[in-house]
Design an enzyme around this catalytic site. Sequence first.
Site, PDB file in Angstrom:
ATOM      1  N   GLU A 161       6.531  25.501 -37.249  1.00 24.17           N
ATOM      2  CA  GLU A 161       7.141  24.736 -36.148  1.00 24.17           C
ATOM      3  C   GLU A 161       6.849  25.365 -34.800  1.00 24.17           C
ATOM      4  O   GLU A 161       7.751  25.912 -34.152  1.00 24.17           O
ATOM      5  CB  GLU A 161       8.666  24.725 -36.313  1.00 24.17           C
ATOM      6  CG  GLU A 161       9.174  24.000 -37.505  1.00 24.17           C
ATOM      7  CD  GLU A 161      10.625  24.321 -37.795  1.00 24.17           C
ATOM      8  OE1 GLU A 161      11.141  25.353 -37.323  1.00 24.17           O
ATOM      9  OE2 GLU A 161      11.239  23.535 -38.514  1.00 24.17           O
ATOM     10  N   PRO A 162       5.620  25.339 -34.329  1.00 23.08           N
ATOM     11  CA  PRO A 162       5.350  25.907 -33.008  1.00 23.08           C
ATOM     12  C   PRO A 162       5.916  25.031 -31.891  1.00 23.08           C
ATOM     13  O   PRO A 162       5.802  23.807 -31.952  1.00 23.08           O
ATOM     14  CB  PRO A 162       3.815  25.939 -32.941  1.00 23.08           C
ATOM     15  CG  PRO A 162       3.353  24.921 -33.926  1.00 23.08           C
ATOM     16  CD  PRO A 162       4.431  24.774 -34.967  1.00 23.08           C
ATOM     17  N   GLY A 163       6.547  25.655 -30.926  1.00 24.55           N
ATOM     18  CA  GLY A 163       7.035  24.930 -29.753  1.00 24.55           C
ATOM     19  C   GLY A 163       6.297  25.457 -28.535  1.00 24.55           C
ATOM     20  O   GLY A 163       5.313  24.882 -28.058  1.00 24.55           O
ATOM     21  N   ARG A 164       6.755  26.627 -28.082  1.00 23.20           N
ATOM     22  CA  ARG A 164       6.183  27.282 -26.909  1.00 23.20           C
ATOM     23  C   ARG A 164       4.642  27.377 -26.965  1.00 23.20           C
ATOM     24  O   ARG A 164       3.959  27.140 -25.983  1.00 23.20           O
ATOM     25  CB  ARG A 164       6.777  28.693 -26.842  1.00 23.20           C
ATOM     26  CG  ARG A 164       6.380  29.533 -25.670  1.00 23.20           C
ATOM     27  CD  ARG A 164       6.832  30.990 -25.927  1.00 23.20           C
ATOM     28  NE  ARG A 164       8.158  31.040 -26.504  1.00 23.20           N
ATOM     29  CZ  ARG A 164       9.282  31.127 -25.816  1.00 23.20           C
ATOM     30  NH1 ARG A 164       9.239  31.237 -24.516  1.00 23.20           N
ATOM     31  NH2 ARG A 164      10.446  31.148 -26.428  1.00 23.20           N
TER      32      ARG A 164
ATOM     33  N   CYS B 168      22.180  28.092  -4.956  1.00 21.24           N
ATOM     34  CA  CYS B 168      23.153  29.021  -4.386  1.00 21.24           C
ATOM     35  C   CYS B 168      23.607  30.039  -5.424  1.00 21.24           C
ATOM     36  O   CYS B 168      24.743  29.996  -5.920  1.00 21.24           O
ATOM     37  CB  CYS B 168      24.344  28.247  -3.838  1.00 21.24           C
ATOM     38  SG  CYS B 168      23.933  27.496  -2.279  1.00 21.24           S
TER      39      CYS B 168
HETATM   40  C1  LIG Z   1      14.211  26.461 -35.872  1.00 25.00           C
HETATM   41  C2  LIG Z   1      13.239  26.633 -34.775  1.00 25.00           C
HETATM   42  N1  LIG Z   1      11.959  26.283 -34.986  1.00 25.00           N
HETATM   43  C3  LIG Z   1      11.033  26.406 -34.011  1.00 25.00           C
HETATM   44  C4  LIG Z   1      11.367  26.909 -32.766  1.00 25.00           C
HETATM   45  C5  LIG Z   1      10.288  27.008 -31.721  1.00 25.00           C
HETATM   46  O1  LIG Z   1      10.116  28.279 -31.270  1.00 25.00           O
HETATM   47  P1  LIG Z   1       8.946  28.588 -30.254  1.00 25.00           P
HETATM   48  O2  LIG Z   1       9.070  27.620 -29.131  1.00 25.00           O
HETATM   49  O3  LIG Z   1       9.181  29.978 -29.825  1.00 25.00           O
HETATM   50  O4  LIG Z   1       7.673  28.381 -31.019  1.00 25.00           O
HETATM   51  C6  LIG Z   1      12.676  27.294 -32.508  1.00 25.00           C
HETATM   52  C7  LIG Z   1      13.059  27.835 -31.191  1.00 25.00           C
HETATM   53  O5  LIG Z   1      14.125  28.203 -30.891  1.00 25.00           O
HETATM   54  C8  LIG Z   1      13.642  27.153 -33.542  1.00 25.00           C
HETATM   55  O6  LIG Z   1      14.920  27.490 -33.350  1.00 25.00           O
END
Ligand SMILES: Cc1ncc(COP(=O)(O)O)c(C=O)c1O
Length: 439
Positions: free
Chosen positions: A290-293, A361
């Site tokens: 599950e890549p996000g960042r 602020c």
């Molecule tokens: C369950 C889960 N999966 C995936 C991610 C994505 O993490 P990242 O954006 O660091 O890849 C997160 C981020 O908090 C998460 O909590």
Amino acid sequence: MYFHGTTKVNEKNHLEIGGVDTVNLVQKYGTPVYVYDVALIRERARAFKDTFDQLGIKSQVAYASKAFSSIAMFNLVKEEGLSLDVVSGGELYTAIAAKFPMDRVHFHGNNKGKDELELALDYNIGCVVVDNFYEIELLQQLCMEKNKKISILLRVTPGIEAHTHDYILTGQEDSKFGFDLQNGQAEQALIMTLESKYFNVLGLHCHIGSQIFDSTGFTLAARKIIDQLYNWHNKLKYFPPVLNLGGGFGIRYTDEDEPLSPDSYVKEIIIEVQKRTNYYHLPLPEIWIEPGRSLVGEAGTTLYTIGSSKDVPNVRKYIAVDGGMSDNIRPALYEAKYEAVLANRPLDVVEDSFSIAGKCCESGDMLIWDLPLPKIVNDDILAVFCTGAYGYSMANNYNRIPRPPVIFVENGEDQLVVKRETYEDIIRLDLPLESKINS
Ligand SMILES: Cc1ncc(COP(=O)(O)O)c(C=O)c1O
């Protein structure tokens, strides 16, 4: 200066992203504005997915949409054939609006509400990542009422600490998320869910943290989970078809950060899972991540206009931009570090260092400390890099500042994908006082 993706300096000494001159973008859309390099998002998506495919490993790469969710982003994720991880009714609703294939949606969260789970069941999403015993009861009750069976993963905490900032650690024992693997809770949850006719238990999930720069945490977590799966295989005669190892793959915000490439993370994870399952003569599960960042972070740049300045002699020079913690709360929240240049003349000679203040602020509303820049003149444009993850998605209306728009750029074209908020938007939900005082 390190430029990500298609970002470069053009012949006018302007910063260009996706073949589009950022000075023109500012003229067209104003500032602050978030700009996303779509080609870089595609490149990252393919790097993760293709590595599994080329090695013949069954997988799902689910974009962790909390990093940046919008309808256009979900359309892009669909185009690239990824799955989608959502963590709230709002993100799920966005997926529905984006016509995202619901069988590829995974629903996370440590306190999913009844209405959120109902929405998930009504739209037949791919799986719910069950986090706690309360949720098992609630989801089972809802499935019973709707006469539906749902696929689930059980989120476990494998007791692995990833080497990163404390605030974004989630895989250690003392965590609000998931069932503990060591103390028997995960086993109890597995038995409960396997016994229920309303659940199809796909497997286990863990997420050990964020902005992780090597593969050790992932491989350790995989090993611990597979060891446990071996025990359960013997004891419960169950082996799950899916192992989801979460997200957290690091990115390069500044030159202090040295992440692996997406394919290296994936290869090392695959090798470990293969090695450990072979060792126990177990089948190879599907591997989900599950890549996000790492999909969107480096692809995002925020453009600001520089306004006021303040010189504290012999101490520091401050310059202020027309945004701040309202569009990027990470420096205030995590002491996150960023790099930046003047978008309208990135190659000009550096004159001094300036600390970049936001306009909110709060004394803590500082975006970057001691940034080397050329001499500043009015209306210079500051481009802050790597703001694509947890920037817009954590943006807020503190001080009633409208949120900036989001622009996608690709192949020399720009597209507005989220509009700028207006002052009318800011007061849209407000209602006047029904006065009880007779005047
Ligand atoms: C369950 C889960 N999966 C995936 C991610 C994505 O993490 P990242 O954006 O660091 O890849 C997160 C981020 O908090 C998460 O909590």
